[in-house]
Write an enzyme that holds these catalytic residues in place. Structure first.
Site, PDB file in Angstrom:
ATOM      1  N   ASN A  11      32.103   2.165  19.425  1.00 53.77           N
ATOM      2  CA  ASN A  11      32.131   1.182  18.339  1.00 53.77           C
ATOM      3  C   ASN A  11      33.553   0.632  18.261  1.00 53.77           C
ATOM      4  OD1 ASN A  11      32.087  -0.240  15.956  1.00 53.77           O
ATOM      5  ND2 ASN A  11      31.734   1.531  14.628  1.00 53.77           N
ATOM      6  N   TRP A  12      33.720  -0.592  18.727  1.00 58.71           N
ATOM      7  CA  TRP A  12      35.074  -1.167  18.781  1.00 58.71           C
ATOM      8  C   TRP A  12      35.584  -1.601  17.413  1.00 58.71           C
ATOM      9  CZ3 TRP A  12      35.262  -4.909  23.646  1.00 58.71           C
ATOM     10  CH2 TRP A  12      34.936  -4.166  24.785  1.00 58.71           C
ATOM     11  N   LYS A  13      34.662  -1.679  16.445  1.00 57.14           N
ATOM     12  CA  LYS A  13      35.006  -2.167  15.093  1.00 57.14           C
ATOM     13  C   LYS A  13      35.660  -3.549  15.207  1.00 57.14           C
ATOM     14  CE  LYS A  13      35.121   2.596  13.633  1.00 57.14           C
ATOM     15  NZ  LYS A  13      35.663   3.640  12.786  1.00 57.14           N
ATOM     16  N   HIS A  99      26.864   1.709   9.101  1.00 50.28           N
ATOM     17  CA  HIS A  99      28.145   2.401   9.278  1.00 50.28           C
ATOM     18  C   HIS A  99      28.812   2.554   7.907  1.00 50.28           C
ATOM     19  CE1 HIS A  99      32.192   3.362  10.499  1.00 50.28           C
ATOM     20  NE2 HIS A  99      31.705   3.682  11.682  1.00 50.28           N
ATOM     21  N   GLU A 101      31.728   2.224   6.994  1.00 40.51           N
ATOM     22  CA  GLU A 101      32.683   1.158   6.629  1.00 40.51           C
ATOM     23  C   GLU A 101      31.963  -0.032   6.019  1.00 40.51           C
ATOM     24  OE1 GLU A 101      34.632   1.016  10.451  1.00 40.51           O
ATOM     25  OE2 GLU A 101      35.460   3.009  10.059  1.00 40.51           O
ATOM     26  N   GLU A 169      28.125  10.716  11.007  1.00 38.27           N
ATOM     27  CA  GLU A 169      29.560  10.456  10.977  1.00 38.27           C
ATOM     28  C   GLU A 169      30.130  10.857   9.617  1.00 38.27           C
ATOM     29  OE1 GLU A 169      30.615   7.252  14.158  1.00 38.27           O
ATOM     30  OE2 GLU A 169      30.345   6.290  12.232  1.00 38.27           O
ATOM     31  N   GLY A 175      38.520   8.347  11.995  1.00 39.20           N
ATOM     32  CA  GLY A 175      39.889   7.847  12.156  1.00 39.20           C
ATOM     33  C   GLY A 175      40.966   8.752  11.572  1.00 39.20           C
ATOM     34  N   SER A 215      36.430  10.942  14.970  1.00 41.78           N
ATOM     35  CA  SER A 215      37.568  11.543  15.686  1.00 41.78           C
ATOM     36  C   SER A 215      37.178  12.261  16.983  1.00 41.78           C
ATOM     37  CB  SER A 215      38.357  12.477  14.764  1.00 41.78           C
ATOM     38  OG  SER A 215      38.955  11.733  13.710  1.00 41.78           O
ATOM     39  N   GLY A 236      34.901   5.742  17.977  1.00 41.61           N
ATOM     40  CA  GLY A 236      35.648   4.580  17.468  1.00 41.61           C
ATOM     41  C   GLY A 236      36.903   4.357  18.285  1.00 41.61           C
ATOM     42  N   GLY A 237      38.035   4.777  17.735  1.00 41.79           N
ATOM     43  CA  GLY A 237      39.347   4.532  18.336  1.00 41.79           C
ATOM     44  C   GLY A 237      39.431   4.820  19.832  1.00 41.79           C
TER      45      GLY A 237
HETATM   46  P1  13P Z   1      36.847   7.258  15.188  1.00 39.65           P
HETATM   47  O1  13P Z   1      36.336   7.759  16.518  1.00 39.65           O
HETATM   48  O2  13P Z   1      37.979   6.288  15.341  1.00 39.65           O
HETATM   49  O3  13P Z   1      37.124   8.374  14.245  1.00 39.65           O
HETATM   50  O4  13P Z   1      35.658   6.394  14.544  1.00 39.65           O
HETATM   51  C1  13P Z   1      34.384   6.918  14.501  1.00 39.65           C
HETATM   52  C2  13P Z   1      33.458   5.846  14.078  1.00 39.65           C
HETATM   53  O5  13P Z   1      33.479   5.395  12.953  1.00 39.65           O
HETATM   54  C3  13P Z   1      32.509   5.337  15.088  1.00 39.65           C
HETATM   55  O6  13P Z   1      31.540   4.516  14.515  1.00 39.65           O
END
Ligand code: 13P
Length: 257
Positions: A11-13, A99, A101, A169, A175, A215, A236-237
């Site tokens: 997930n590149w956000k 998600h 967020e 999640e 993050g 993470s 994510g990251g």
């Molecule tokens: P991180 O891997 O950056 O913690 O993010 C997880 C995430 O929200 C994937 O959708």
């Protein structure tokens, strides 16, 4: 659940220029194509602006492309929205729904997530439905009950093991570099599997993929991906760096344990 092929999703956000995206997926494509036995499935979910570019680059590679949300409405007068038709037209086959967020920033409710997921599935997009608890909720000691409610209320009526993937999640792990213990992940995933049994029956529940997200990085992927009932990761990251994302995917190899 070693019979389910591990599913590694990125997930590149709200990240990625066109040049960065091309370099990243160029690398992933080369590596995936060179893999003799495709022991994991891979998905990347760039922002809307890059779906076309990324899907074109990945065409025929076996790596799938998804969006990070969509509209539950059909095409028409809905300024700023993106429909299932528009996503499919540029090569998306998956969409992330719910998600944390978006649940926080856009105040998406369980009912909205459910409507979006049902629309996506009805129009032949596969859905990754996200659920997760806050730190406060975790501290209350009712994580399973809270997740069961969130999952049940967001769960699309037209779901099957083919068209729906669940992503657990924990919000406090996203993050932050913090992750639950392996025991906690195992407990939660077992709880999710049990809830799925009551929602769609034992057979489909056994086949449905349940991803862990929050993470995930190369250093912890091996442990996390081999926990019972963990069928992959939503990253994510670390999905923004080809080397890290690839190392996570490689850590899913059940034969290497
Ligand atoms: P991180 O891997 O950056 O913690 O993010 C997880 C995430 O929200 C994937 O959708």
């Amino acid at each position: 659940m070693s019979e389910i092929k591990p599913f590694i999703a990125g997930n590149w956000k709200m990240n990625g220029t066109k040049a960065e995206a091309l370099a990243l997926v160029g690398d992933l494509k080369e590596k995936y194509e060179a893999l003799a036995e495709k022991y994991f499935e891979m998905l990347v979910c760039p922002p809307f602006t890059l779906i076309d570019t990324v899907a074109t680059q990945l065409n025929g590679s076996g790596i799938a492309v998804g969006a990070q949300t969509l509209s539950a409405l059909g095409n028409g007068a809905h300024t700023g929205e993106i429909s299932t038709d528009l996503l499919k037209d540029v090569g998306a086959s998956y969409v992330i729904i719910g998600h944390s967020e978006r649940r926080t920033d856009q105040r998406e409710s369980n009912a909205e997530c459910k409507a979006k997921a049902e629309k996506a599935i009805a129009d032949n997009l596969k859905v990754i439905l996200c659920i997760g608890e806050t730190q406060e909720e975790k501290d209350s000691g009712f994580t399973i009950e809270i997740l069961t409610k969130e999952l049940t209320e967001s769960f699309p009526e037209n779901a099957s093991a083919e068209n729906l993937v669940i992503a657990y999640e924990p919000i406090w792990a996203i993050g932050t570099g913090r992750t639950p213990t392996a025991q906690d992940i195992e407990k939660v995933h077992a709880g999710i599997r049990e809830t799925l049994e009551s929602l769609i029956g034992i057979d489909d529940a056994a086949k449905m993929r349940i991803l862990y997200g929050g993470s995930v990085k190369p250093s912890n992927a091996g442990e996390i991906l081999h926990i019972r009932n963990v069928n992959g990761a939503l990253v994510g990251g670390a999905s923004l760096k080809a080397e890290d994302f690839w190392a996570i995917a490689e850590a899913s190899n059940y034969n290497k344990r």
